[in-house]
Design a protein around this motif. Structure first.
Motif, PDB file in Angstrom:
ATOM      1  N   TRP A  73       0.828  -1.207   0.000  1.00 60.25           N
ATOM      2  CA  TRP A  73       0.000   0.000   0.000  1.00 60.25           C
ATOM      3  C   TRP A  73       0.864   1.259   0.000  1.00 60.25           C
ATOM      4  CZ3 TRP A  73      -4.802   0.765  -1.289  1.00 60.25           C
ATOM      5  CH2 TRP A  73      -5.706  -0.292  -1.220  1.00 60.25           C
ATOM      6  N   GLN A  74       2.028   1.196   0.600  1.00 63.13           N
ATOM      7  CA  GLN A  74       2.932   2.349   0.552  1.00 63.13           C
ATOM      8  C   GLN A  74       3.427   2.586  -0.877  1.00 63.13           C
ATOM      9  OE1 GLN A  74       5.514   1.014   3.957  1.00 63.13           O
ATOM     10  NE2 GLN A  74       5.275   3.146   4.608  1.00 63.13           N
ATOM     11  N   SER A  75       3.690   1.511  -1.598  1.00 67.75           N
ATOM     12  CA  SER A  75       4.082   1.651  -3.000  1.00 67.75           C
ATOM     13  C   SER A  75       2.935   2.229  -3.820  1.00 67.75           C
ATOM     14  CB  SER A  75       4.524   0.302  -3.568  1.00 67.75           C
ATOM     15  OG  SER A  75       5.708  -0.144  -2.948  1.00 67.75           O
ATOM     16  N   PHE A  76       1.711   1.783  -3.502  1.00 64.04           N
ATOM     17  CA  PHE A  76       0.540   2.348  -4.169  1.00 64.04           C
ATOM     18  C   PHE A  76       0.438   3.846  -3.895  1.00 64.04           C
ATOM     19  CE2 PHE A  76      -3.842   3.806  -3.812  1.00 64.04           C
ATOM     20  CZ  PHE A  76      -4.335   3.516  -5.074  1.00 64.04           C
ATOM     21  N   ALA A  77       0.674   4.241  -2.662  1.00 62.46           N
ATOM     22  CA  ALA A  77       0.641   5.663  -2.313  1.00 62.46           C
ATOM     23  C   ALA A  77       1.689   6.438  -3.101  1.00 62.46           C
ATOM     24  CB  ALA A  77       0.871   5.839  -0.811  1.00 62.46           C
ATOM     25  N   GLY A  78       2.844   5.824  -3.308  1.00 57.37           N
ATOM     26  CA  GLY A  78       3.883   6.472  -4.101  1.00 57.37           C
ATOM     27  C   GLY A  78       3.456   6.685  -5.539  1.00 57.37           C
ATOM     28  N   ARG A  79       2.804   5.682  -6.121  1.00 55.36           N
ATOM     29  CA  ARG A  79       2.323   5.813  -7.502  1.00 55.36           C
ATOM     30  C   ARG A  79       1.213   6.859  -7.596  1.00 55.36           C
ATOM     31  NH1 ARG A  79       2.704   0.204  -6.922  1.00 55.36           N
ATOM     32  NH2 ARG A  79       0.429  -0.050  -6.806  1.00 55.36           N
ATOM     33  N   GLU A  80       0.302   6.836  -6.627  1.00 57.18           N
ATOM     34  CA  GLU A  80      -0.801   7.803  -6.630  1.00 57.18           C
ATOM     35  C   GLU A  80      -0.281   9.230  -6.438  1.00 57.18           C
ATOM     36  OE1 GLU A  80      -4.933   8.949  -6.687  1.00 57.18           O
ATOM     37  OE2 GLU A  80      -3.726   7.313  -7.494  1.00 57.18           O
TER      38      GLU A  80
END
Length: 243
Positions: A73-80
Motif C-alpha cells: 500500500w505504501q508503493s501504491f501511495a507512491g504511484r498515486e
C-alpha cells in the motif's frame, strides 16, 4: 472567482476553464496529501506489526501477510502521489493556456509571478512527466526487448537508500524510505513522498492564485457594475472554489 458574465462573450467559456483548473490544482494537492496520509498510516502499522512479529529459531522475524500488505500500500501511495503531481502540473499549464484566450483578464494577471510559480514547480519536480509515464505504463516500458533496452538502467546508482552496483538492464519501481523511484529512458528518477513536497505544491498553487487575484477582482467589480446598470441579468455561471 472569475465573474464570466463581465467578460466579452468570446472570453467567457475560457475564463470558466481558467477557474476550473485553478480549482483542479487544489484538488490534486489534496490528492497528494491523501497519498501522503496513506503512506504514513501504513508506515505506522507496518512498524507495529513488524515489531510484534515472532522470531524463528534462528532469530529471524517471521513477518505476517499484513506486514507485506502495508508495504504494498505504501508503493501504491507512491504511484498515486506521482499521478497527483503530474495532474497538478497539467492543471497549472491549462490555467496558462486558457488565459491566452482571455485577453481581458490576461492583461490583469501578474504574468511574471505566474511564470515564476510554474518555473518553481519544474525545479522542484523536474521528472514529473517521465515518472508519470513510467507509473502509467509499467508493462509497456519493459514489455519487449527493445523497450527493456531503452528504459532499463545500466551502471551504478545510490540515493535515498537505493543502491545499485554495476547493474545491467535493471528495472526498478518502488519506494525506499520516502523516495519513490522508477527506471525509464535508461535513468532512475523519483520524488519525495513527504510533507515538504506537499508544502511546495501548496506554495505554487497559492502563488498562481495570487497572480490571478487582481483579474478576478476586476471581473467581480465589473459584473456588479453591469448588473446595477441593468445590462446583464443573473449570476456568474461558474463561481469556482475559493476556500
Amino acid at each position: 472567482m472569475f465573474a464570466d458574465l463581465a467578460l466579452p462573450p468570446e472570453e467567457q467559456e475560457r475564463a470558466r476553464f481558467v477557474q476550473q483548473n485553478l480549482d483542479e490544482m487544489k484538488t490534486q494537492h489534496k490528492r497528494f496529501n491523501e497519498s501522503l496520509a496513506l503512506f504514513d498510516y501504513c508506515e505506522t502499522q507496518r512498524r507495529a506489526v513488524g515489531e510484534a512479529a515472532p522470531r524463528d529459531r534462528f532469530g529471524r522475524r517471521m513477518y505476517p501477510k499484513l506486514f507485506h500488505s502495508m508495504f504494498a500500500w505504501q508503493s501504491f501511495a507512491g504511484r498515486e502521489g506521482a499521478m497527483a503531481i503530474w495532474d497538478f502540473a497539467a492543471a497549472m499549464h491549462l490555467v496558462q493556456s486558457n488565459l491566452n484566450h482571455c485577453p481581458t483578464i490576461k492583461a490583469l494577471v501578474h504574468r511574471r509571478d505566474l511564470g515564476a510559480a510554474i518555473a518553481s514547480f519544474h525545479a522542484a519536480f523536474p521528472d514529473a512527466k517521465d515518472i508519470r509515464h513510467a507509473v502509467s505504463h509499467p508493462v509497456d516500458i519493459v514489455g519487449t526487448p527493445a523497450n527493456q533496452k531503452k528504459n532499463a538502467f545500466t551502471g551504478s546508482y545510490e540515493e535515498a537508500g537505493v543502491r545499485i552496483t554495476d547493474s545491467s538492464n535493471t528495472s526498478y519501481a518502488g519506494i525506499n524510505g520516502r523516495r519513490f523511484a522508477v527506471t525509464i529512458y535508461g535513468k532512475i528518477i523519483g520524488y519525495e513522498l513527504a510533507s515538504a513536497s506537499a508544502q511546495k505544491l501548496a506554495e505554487i498553487a497559492n502563488a498562481i492564485r495570487a497572480a490571478c487575484l487582481d483579474a478576478q477582482k476586476y471581473t467581480m467589480e465589473r459584473f456588479h457594475e453591469l448588473l446595477l446598470a441593468g445590462k446583464i441579468k443573473g449570476t456568474p455561471y461558474y463561481t469556482g472554489n475559493d476556500e
